[in-house]
Write a protein that holds these residues in place. Structure first.
Motif, PDB file in Angstrom:
ATOM      1  N   VAL A  98       0.861  -1.184   0.000  1.00  0.00           N
ATOM      2  CA  VAL A  98       0.000   0.000   0.000  1.00  0.00           C
ATOM      3  C   VAL A  98       0.896   1.231   0.000  1.00  0.00           C
ATOM      4  O   VAL A  98       1.843   1.299   0.781  1.00  0.00           O
ATOM      5  CB  VAL A  98      -0.924   0.014   1.241  1.00  0.00           C
ATOM      6  N   PHE A  99       0.614   2.165  -0.895  1.00  0.00           N
ATOM      7  CA  PHE A  99       1.384   3.404  -0.985  1.00  0.00           C
ATOM      8  C   PHE A  99       0.430   4.567  -0.728  1.00  0.00           C
ATOM      9  O   PHE A  99      -0.196   5.092  -1.651  1.00  0.00           O
ATOM     10  CB  PHE A  99       2.049   3.519  -2.362  1.00  0.00           C
ATOM     11  N   GLU A 100       0.341   4.946   0.542  1.00  0.00           N
ATOM     12  CA  GLU A 100      -0.647   5.960   0.928  1.00  0.00           C
ATOM     13  C   GLU A 100      -0.339   7.324   0.328  1.00  0.00           C
ATOM     14  O   GLU A 100      -1.244   8.127   0.102  1.00  0.00           O
ATOM     15  CB  GLU A 100      -0.719   6.047   2.454  1.00  0.00           C
ATOM     16  N   SER A 101       0.937   7.585   0.062  1.00  0.00           N
ATOM     17  CA  SER A 101       1.315   8.910  -0.452  1.00  0.00           C
ATOM     18  C   SER A 101       0.647   9.218  -1.786  1.00  0.00           C
ATOM     19  O   SER A 101       0.373  10.377  -2.093  1.00  0.00           O
ATOM     20  CB  SER A 101       2.834   8.986  -0.607  1.00  0.00           C
ATOM     21  N   VAL A 102       0.417   8.190  -2.581  1.00  0.00           N
ATOM     22  CA  VAL A 102      -0.189   8.395  -3.904  1.00  0.00           C
ATOM     23  C   VAL A 102      -1.449   7.535  -4.083  1.00  0.00           C
ATOM     24  O   VAL A 102      -1.928   7.348  -5.200  1.00  0.00           O
ATOM     25  CB  VAL A 102       0.827   8.098  -5.033  1.00  0.00           C
ATOM     26  N   VAL A 104      -2.202   4.282  -3.765  1.00  0.00           N
ATOM     27  CA  VAL A 104      -2.004   3.128  -4.651  1.00  0.00           C
ATOM     28  C   VAL A 104      -1.973   1.839  -3.839  1.00  0.00           C
ATOM     29  O   VAL A 104      -1.412   1.808  -2.734  1.00  0.00           O
ATOM     30  CB  VAL A 104      -0.690   3.287  -5.450  1.00  0.00           C
TER      31      VAL A 104
END
Lengths: 130, 87
Positions: A98-102, A104
């Motif tokens: 999980v990539f919360e910054s973008v 995704v």
């Protein structure tokens, strides 16, 4: 949706799906439409188009995940075994990153037959639309 | 600014990520590089770049951190800061 979440979906390549795919995309390669040809190449019968699994994947992402505000960014799929008409298929998927910054999420997925043999597997990256 | 040698190393590694993600080996980034300097750097490739950078350095940014970076150099300093905090 968080890392480690797992999902299962069940599919079957019915005649409606098979002939619908051929009708829409007109891929009539003999491997897909000619039993004699397919058997001469060592297959049990005509082999289903690999991208039918892509259609199931699209359904899974669009309809089976708990969130609907999502879009597919990219996907990779590798085919391991042929799929035949009327075969039951299980799609097993797991959120692996999980990539919360973008916003995704990445999932790995595995299409399996009823004996847990891998038919195809890959990775898919989806974006959460805010 | 962090140690120049470390920063240059990070910029070089980030440059390789830009080349890979944007599929253009001619891209050369520096501290001052921004989205305006690279044609291929659009909204979707931006996401792919951030994901690839976070994976490569095994770090995670917040959305605010990403938004606040004014150029590639600030992002690379942010990477160094995250790496330093992991030690």
């Amino acid at each position: 949706m968080i890392k480690g979440d797992k999902f299962d979906s069940f599919f079957k390549i019915t005649e409606k799906v098979y002939y619908g795919f051929i009708d829409l995309f007109e891929d009539k390669n003999p491997l897909h439409v000619n039993d004699f040809f397919a058997q001469s190449k060592g297959y049990k019968s005509v082999v289903m188009h690999g991208n039918i699994l892509g259609g199931f994947l699209s359904y899974f992402i669009g309809e089976c995940l708990p969130q609907k505000n999502i879009i597919i960014h990219s996907q990779q799929i590798k085919y391991h075994n042929p799929v035949y008409l009327n075969q039951q298929i299980i799609l097993k998927a797991e959120i692996v990153d999980v990539f919360e910054s973008v916003n995704v999420i990445e999932l790995k997925f595995n299409f399996e037959d009823e004996h847990s043999n891998t038919l195809a597997k890959g990775k898919i990256q989806i974006g959460i639309i805010l | 600014m962090k140690n120049n040698e470390e920063l240059n190393y990070v910029i070089k590694k980030v440059n390789a990520i830009f080349n890979d993600v944007l599929e253009n080996d001619d891209i050369k980034i520096n501290y001052e590089t921004t989205v305006k300097d690279i044609d291929e750097w659009d909204s979707l490739s931006h996401i792919a770049l951030v994901v690839s950078i976070e994976k490569s350095f095994q770090i995670r940014f917040t959305a605010k951190e990403i938004q606040d970076f004014k150029n590639v150099g600030e992002m690379c300093e942010g990477i160094l800061l995250k790496l330093g905090n992991k030690k």
